[in-house]
Design an enzyme around this catalytic site. Sequence first.
Site, PDB file in Angstrom:
ATOM      1  CG  HIS A   9      -4.246   8.412  53.038  1.00 28.82           C
ATOM      2  ND1 HIS A   9      -5.418   7.887  53.525  1.00 28.82           N
ATOM      3  CD2 HIS A   9      -3.530   7.364  52.570  1.00 28.82           C
ATOM      4  CE1 HIS A   9      -5.418   6.565  53.346  1.00 28.82           C
ATOM      5  NE2 HIS A   9      -4.288   6.228  52.770  1.00 28.82           N
ATOM      6  CD  GLU A  24       0.979  -0.074  58.546  1.00 31.48           C
ATOM      7  OE1 GLU A  24       0.288  -0.953  59.090  1.00 31.48           O
ATOM      8  OE2 GLU A  24       0.708   0.391  57.420  1.00 31.48           O
TER       9      GLU A  24
END
Lengths: 341, 336
Positions: free
Chosen positions: A144, A75
């Site tokens: 999540h 990322e």
Amino acid sequence: MTTITEAPALAPDGTARKLTYVKAFNEGLAQAMREDENVFVAGEDVAGYGGVFRMFDNLLDEFGPRRMIDTPISEAALVGLGVGAAARGLRPVVDLMFMDFIGVCLDQIVNQAAKMKYMFGGSVSVPLTITTASGAGLGAAAQHSQSLEAWLAHVPGLKVVMPCDAYTAKGLTVSAIRDNNPVVVMLNKVLLGSKSEVPEQIYGIPLGQAHIARQGSDVTVIALGRMVGEALAAAEELAAEGVEVEVIDPRTVQPLDTETMIASARRTNRVLVVHEAVTFGGLGAEIAAQIQDAAFDHLDAPVLRIGAPFSPVPFSPVLEKAYVPDQARIVRGCRRLLERA
Amino acid sequence: MAQRASKKSADPVANQTSAQLVRDLHERMVRIRLFETEAGKLMEAGKLPGFLHLYVGQEAVAAGVMAALRDDDQITSTHRGHGHAVAKGVSFRHMYAELYGRVTGACLGRGGSMHINDVTLGMLGANGIVGAGIPIAVGAAFAARYKDEDSVAVTFFGDGATNIGAFHEAANMAAILRLPVVFVCENNGYAEFTPQSKHMLITDVADRAAAYGMPSVIVDGMDAAAVHSAAAEAVARARAGEGPMFIEAKTYRYYDHQGVKGLRHPYRSDAEVEEWKARDAIDLLEARALADGTATRAELDDTWQRTRDEIAEAIAYAEASPLPDTADLLLNVYSG
């Protein structure tokens, strides 16, 4: 570049085409890519697989591997790639899949993308779009499921949008890509399959402009993202009792259109803010403070906030359901406000 | 201000005689040395706000690499970025004015020492976050290829930065995407005050490149010609589409991590500093140039004097420059 920035009106007879939230996003992205050769997409599994949420379906077929790039799970390098490419005149769309993953690359978002223009004395722009999926409701648990808009909205230089339905998902995505600043598009996971009317042409929804989703005179409910739908359902429930709720969808949480909210507060004299994120330190606190600063004399009650409890998002469906604010909590919140003289 | 290069511009490095190259390297190093030592004096005199991370000692790296680049090639730098900026051609006036926090500075007084940039020269910023410039250079390289330009990107970073995740992610990303980017590790032996032996168990940082399938080379970072030679090869490879390469330059900083003198604890010995100074990059280049006749003492002295004059003028310019207007505090937070 085309100059359509105003969203076209929907057909008044309700015959306009309906699309799912995720397809509306996909269509807006594809149209923005056709509009501007400098737009490309990079992220994990965005090209070959089409994105884990089908956000990028069919784009590889049309735009090819030059503009649809599968990257390693990295990322920080991914957002950095976007920052460097944006500084060199491209319009990258980088996908972070789940919003929870921004912790891995927060430096590139907060210290690099957001500050580059300012620190460079204005000589560069960073027209970077970061797409990600936020929110609870899929049993995806604490890593999540978060709604971290408050982290990002706190950083000068960033913009953050939270589409509440398919129509806004398309329009806000197009505007994010056309914008010359780094913009985070927070798609809500629970809404991905939800349908609403979506014009076929490309259109942008102006960033920083709130939308009055329902007019009312008794209570203002300011709802973020997925909570707009819950607030509208709550408003219908209360309408049956003769209470008219005004529902405001900020659409963009940075910049935040507090003017529209304050004007509504002056009309209804009662305000409830609802978001999926944890209440503590959430945007509800910011909105409440601004309204109280600007409209204190108009308020019949303190601005009320509804958000998640101060806990990680739980896994067990019964706990998760209790965690996320819903129609019933919004109705109760409105009643509490109305009970005050 | 440099002109924007055409898509496939001629390589100025090619066809350069060795004498021209030596003078080029010398001039870049002298400019860095004098810019930095004068900045150090200004800091000592209490004239500059903020932090000052001096590059003195490492000049051969910036000079050697930048002499292998074109104006349209991009660089990202570190918190110790003055040397890279000077070698890339950023003006003394803009740099000193920025150190003084003046509105005429490279960042309009909003960035300071750690953020000096000049996008017209491909200088994509010094960076206050260790390792953060590395993925940004990868992005710049990506943009060059996307736009079918043959420019390259070079990212400078220290030994300490190779312990940061962004380095590893960016190295792998660049290798996988085969991007035209050159990784230049300036190994000065210390991550702030921590010696290399205490922050990694390997001797050569270049070993890390192998993990990403990236070729690497180790050079004497006090030898500008050696750095240049390695950089020219890496840049040529990148320009030809052969992907990234890693250069480790073993070098040394003469001053402290921050500021001029701050030896609060003896993390390194005076003898060690003197040992490196005995192999000073500028001395080395001058001795060679004089020995093989590529330059005369008078020519070398002229470079020092011209640079001193230019610096004096730039400092006067900075001191006479206006401060930013506080009414413009919010300028450039967002692009329109």
